[in-house]
Write an enzyme that holds these catalytic residues in place. Structure first.
Site, PDB file in Angstrom:
ATOM      1  N   ASP A  35       0.830  -1.200   0.000  1.00 37.44           N
ATOM      2  CA  ASP A  35       0.000   0.000   0.000  1.00 37.44           C
ATOM      3  C   ASP A  35       0.866   1.252   0.000  1.00 37.44           C
ATOM      4  OD1 ASP A  35      -2.326  -1.547   0.160  1.00 37.44           O
ATOM      5  OD2 ASP A  35      -2.200  -1.631   2.356  1.00 37.44           O
TER       6      ASP A  35
ATOM      7  N   TYR B 234       7.199  -8.250   8.661  1.00 34.41           N
ATOM      8  CA  TYR B 234       6.871  -6.837   8.755  1.00 34.41           C
ATOM      9  C   TYR B 234       7.171  -6.283  10.140  1.00 34.41           C
ATOM     10  CZ  TYR B 234       3.833  -7.738   4.660  1.00 34.41           C
ATOM     11  OH  TYR B 234       3.337  -8.101   3.431  1.00 34.41           O
TER      12      TYR B 234
ATOM     13  N   ASP C  92      -6.790   1.394   7.758  1.00 39.27           N
ATOM     14  CA  ASP C  92      -5.525   2.033   8.112  1.00 39.27           C
ATOM     15  C   ASP C  92      -5.734   3.527   8.309  1.00 39.27           C
ATOM     16  OD1 ASP C  92      -5.490   3.302   5.621  1.00 39.27           O
ATOM     17  OD2 ASP C  92      -4.083   1.878   4.727  1.00 39.27           O
TER      18      ASP C  92
ATOM     19  N   ARG D 212      -3.327  -4.857   7.611  1.00 34.92           N
ATOM     20  CA  ARG D 212      -4.448  -3.970   7.942  1.00 34.92           C
ATOM     21  C   ARG D 212      -5.593  -4.762   8.569  1.00 34.92           C
ATOM     22  NH1 ARG D 212      -6.582  -1.568   2.884  1.00 34.92           N
ATOM     23  NH2 ARG D 212      -5.354  -3.091   1.731  1.00 34.92           N
TER      24      ARG D 212
END
Length: 326
Positions: free
Chosen positions: A39, A67, A81, A195
């Site tokens: 994203d 991540y 988000d 998310r």
């Protein structure tokens, strides 16, 4: 034309499509793709496929991702988000950033009488997602439903039913809790939406949550410390050294058996034809047995990777699956 795989550090503000477009300009070639969308809010490793490597996009399905994420508790959004339309719950004060309490770990009462979870409750909720679970993708996603991408429905103000997808959360490590923010490391399967993970943690805590930051540290064999920003790639192109940083097309396939086409059968390979078992020279019997059991085999011509073949047991021949001719 460049053929191979490049480890790009995607910076915030770029969509994955933007990254492809910018890289096309830097490398002066059109044939570029990527695997593993990031994203605009996210940064970090984005694996770019160059030239013949673009044929890998539908093959690379099993790589894990790692991540570093930041989650904000006490609010939700339509995108799951911080970039979306935010709705604050009673777990936060009016500005969405603070609470009128002094301690972090006491199950305290926030504005509006909402009980704020303790650190231990937050930890328990986060860690409860380690393992496999059925995750509902966010509405703002590129997944198609009835031939249309989810984000296209979302932009029309529509919400459609999404089929849950089984994802694997291999590991989570919480690195900081500073309410309303929680920072954590997560290792997960391909196809996991961080998310959605943040959203689901917020639902479990009954106060809502959204993703406020994300950095992809690793994608399969590619790590963030080896990734290149656009400015670095430009410098390498100018200096003529960019090919030193492009991994070969078969880099992702080291777990597959390999074979060299015999001189007598080279023309069949070059024409994309079927190959008899006698047309492939395997390094050992074990590799040949693995290939003939149904696993794809990497085929080389004079040490150059040229194709993926699969064995047809009924006909007793190897059929071409993907050709990677230069």
């Amino acid at each position: 034309m460049y053929n191979g795989i490049l480890n790009l550090y995607k910076e915030q503000g770029f969509t994955s499509f933007d990254a492809v477009a910018k890289l096309r300009g830097i490398l002066h070639q059109k044939k570029i793709g990527h695997t593993g969308t990031l994203d605009p809010l996210a940064e970090g490793v984005l694996v770019m496929l160059l030239g013949s490597a673009t044929k890998l996009s539908d093959i690379l399905t099993s790589d894990h991702k790692e991540y570093e994420a930041e989650m904000k508790l006490g609010c939700t959004s339509d995108t799951d988000d911080i970039t979306g339309e935010i709705v604050y719950t009673k777990g936060l004060s009016g500005d969405g950033e603070g609470i009128n309490t002094e301690t972090v770990d006491t199950g305290r009462v926030g504005d509006g009488g909402c009980v704020i979870p303790t650190n231990e409750e937050i930890k328990a909720a986060v860690m409860s997602f380690v393992g496999s679970y059925d995750q509902i993708p966010p509405m703002y996603a590129a997944i198609k439903v009835d031939g249309k991408k989810l984000y296209e429905y979302a932009r029309e103000g529509k919400t459609v039913e999404r089929t849950p997808r089984r994802v694997d959360i291999h590991e989570i490590r919480i690195t900081e809790i500073n309410y309303p923010y929680v920072r954590f490391y997560v290792k997960c399967s391909k196809g996991t939406y961080i998310r959605s993970l943040c959203r689901d943690i917020g639902e479990k805590l009954e106060i809502g949550a959204l993703m406020s930051g994300l950095t992809r540290k690793e994608a399969g064999n590619f790590r963030i410390e080896d990734s290149l920003k656009f400015s670095e790639i430009e410098e390498l192109v100018i200096s003529g050294r960019i090919e030193e940083y492009i991994k070969p097309v078969d880099f992702f396939m080291q777990d597959l058996p390999q074979a060299a086409v015999t001189p007598e059968h080279e023309k069949y390979l070059l024409n994309g034809n079927k190959l008899s078992p006698e047309g492939l020279d395997f390094p050992d019997d074990a590799s040949k047995d693995t290939a003939m059991s149904g696993k794809m085999v990497r085929v080389y011509l004079k040490d150059e990777f040229r194709a993926l073949y699969t064995y047809d047991k009924q006909e007793g021949i190897f059929r071409p699956y993907k050709m990677f001719m230069s």
